[in-house]
Design an enzyme around this catalytic site. Sequence first.
Site, short mmCIF file in Angstrom:
data_model
loop_
_atom_site.label_atom_id
_atom_site.label_comp_id
_atom_site.label_asym_id
_atom_site.label_seq_id
_atom_site.Cartn_x
_atom_site.Cartn_y
_atom_site.Cartn_z
N GLU A 1 -5.83 15.35 -27.52
CA GLU A 1 -7.09 14.62 -27.70
C GLU A 1 -7.07 13.34 -26.88
O GLU A 1 -7.27 12.23 -27.37
CB GLU A 1 -7.40 14.32 -29.18
N GLU B 1 -8.10 1.72 -32.90
CA GLU B 1 -7.92 3.02 -32.24
C GLU B 1 -8.17 2.98 -30.73
O GLU B 1 -7.49 3.67 -29.97
CB GLU B 1 -8.82 4.07 -32.91
N HIS C 1 -14.68 5.19 -43.81
CA HIS C 1 -13.35 4.60 -44.01
C HIS C 1 -12.87 3.64 -42.93
O HIS C 1 -11.83 3.02 -43.06
CB HIS C 1 -12.30 5.71 -44.12
N ARG D 1 -11.67 0.83 -40.37
CA ARG D 1 -11.28 -0.57 -40.56
C ARG D 1 -12.35 -1.53 -40.06
O ARG D 1 -12.58 -2.57 -40.68
CB ARG D 1 -9.97 -0.87 -39.83
N HIS E 1 -12.10 8.19 -49.48
CA HIS E 1 -10.78 7.95 -48.87
C HIS E 1 -9.92 7.14 -49.85
O HIS E 1 -10.43 6.29 -50.58
CB HIS E 1 -11.02 7.17 -47.58
N ASP F 1 -5.29 8.65 -31.87
CA ASP F 1 -5.34 7.20 -31.68
C ASP F 1 -4.90 6.37 -32.88
O ASP F 1 -5.33 5.24 -33.04
CB ASP F 1 -6.77 6.80 -31.29
#
Length: 388
Positions: free
Chosen positions: A120, A134, A210, A212, A243, A98
């Site tokens: 996936e 995503e 991590h 967003r 990250h 995604d």
Amino acid sequence: MSRLKVMTVFGTRPEAIKMAPLALELASRPEFDALCCVTAQHREMLDSVLNIFSLKPDYDLNIMEPRQTLSTITAKCLTGMDGVLEEARPDLVLVHGDTSTTFAGALAAFYHKIPVGHVEAGLRTYDKWSPYPEEMNRKMVGAIADLHFCPTPSNRDNLARETITQGVFLTGNTVIDALQTTVVKDFSFSEDILNRIDYVNRNVILVTCHRRENYGQPMTNIMTALRRIADAFPDTELVYPVHLSPVVQEAAHTYLDRHPRIHLIAPLDVREMHNLMARCHLVMTDSGGLQEEAPALGKPVLVLRRETERPEAVAAGTVRLAGVEEETIFQMAAQLLSDRDAYNKMAHAVNPYGDGRACRRIADAIAWRFGLQAMPPEEFYGPVPEPM
Ligand code: UD1
Ligand code: UDP
């Protein structure tokens, strides 16, 4: 018999970890001409995975820039893929998951009228803003794709609700294939601190964060809760491979620096990460991949998000949603660190996500769909009975 030209396209660390075993499976079989294109939406974190799996991409768009925006990633992937697809002319393009690379890769293939396989497929939260972007990426790829490789039955049910029922295969998640090659008994870490930690007498908490949608206040809440946990429980050690996103680096170092039992370290290569996970006490994360890996290793997970598209391990009792509020995160971790029964209830190995044979099933499904083998693969959970 002419060989089917199958191109895997990926760009970030998690896509690479989950696509590498599939790229290797395709390359090992005579019926396929396997090509690999990386966008390098991630650079160092992608290269680390390519090295571990000894994978050499045929094409590398090298698009990463610091603090890149969603639009620049998408635009650079899309235009970059034009040239690649024109030159290589694959029979099938495979994308994973995604990310922006996933969406742009699928869209570029569609523009070139090349069939798309989505690895996936079918994960959903039904909240367009979480995970962001995503959830929309995977929905849009679901609309474009011709073949859908679902890790679990509930992923397949999600697609059925969107009237996607053709070309759907239940395969398990390829991350379990990867995990089976990486975890070993006597692993020696390259980070000195990871070799020095006493995993038996200390409660080691493995942390990653991590996403967003957690940027800003949620991430501040998470970091503050983590520091409180370290302060309140002197027998804990927090290990946080941070990250490389500058936003994440800034948040982690602002709130977690200069604590004797909080170890902010560079991202680990995937072998180091999986072996650390196998030795830790508890995982706290907003990662998707860790929610699949940790249950397979018998490690309880507190998910630092409001929702999850991976309900299977929550249902099995090894993963709990801790949200993004400081107090709730602290209390949920405190319970697991002080109540042995509560911990033991969560610390059992379950693996709803795969059996290590997802890549073989995906390759078989492709071969069957393109007329290169007589039978489709057995499904991950065996054949589902027809309704009476
Ligand atoms: C991306 C995916 C997310 C996935 C995550 C896995 C999108 C929109 N997001 O988010 O779904 O969960 O990858 O980690 O596709 N950077 C480096 N070196 C690297 C990697 C990243 O310096 O090897 C820095 C760069 O400054 C880059 C920033 O991290 O601009 C953010 O990377 P980006 O791919 O835009 O977003 P992620 O948060 O990593
Ligand atoms: N991972 C890794 N090194 C790290 C952190 C994570 O190899 O320092 C692996 C982790 O084991 C999992 C994948 O990266 O396989 C998850 O990536 P990430 O959390 O960045 O993305 P997500 O899964 O949330 O999309």
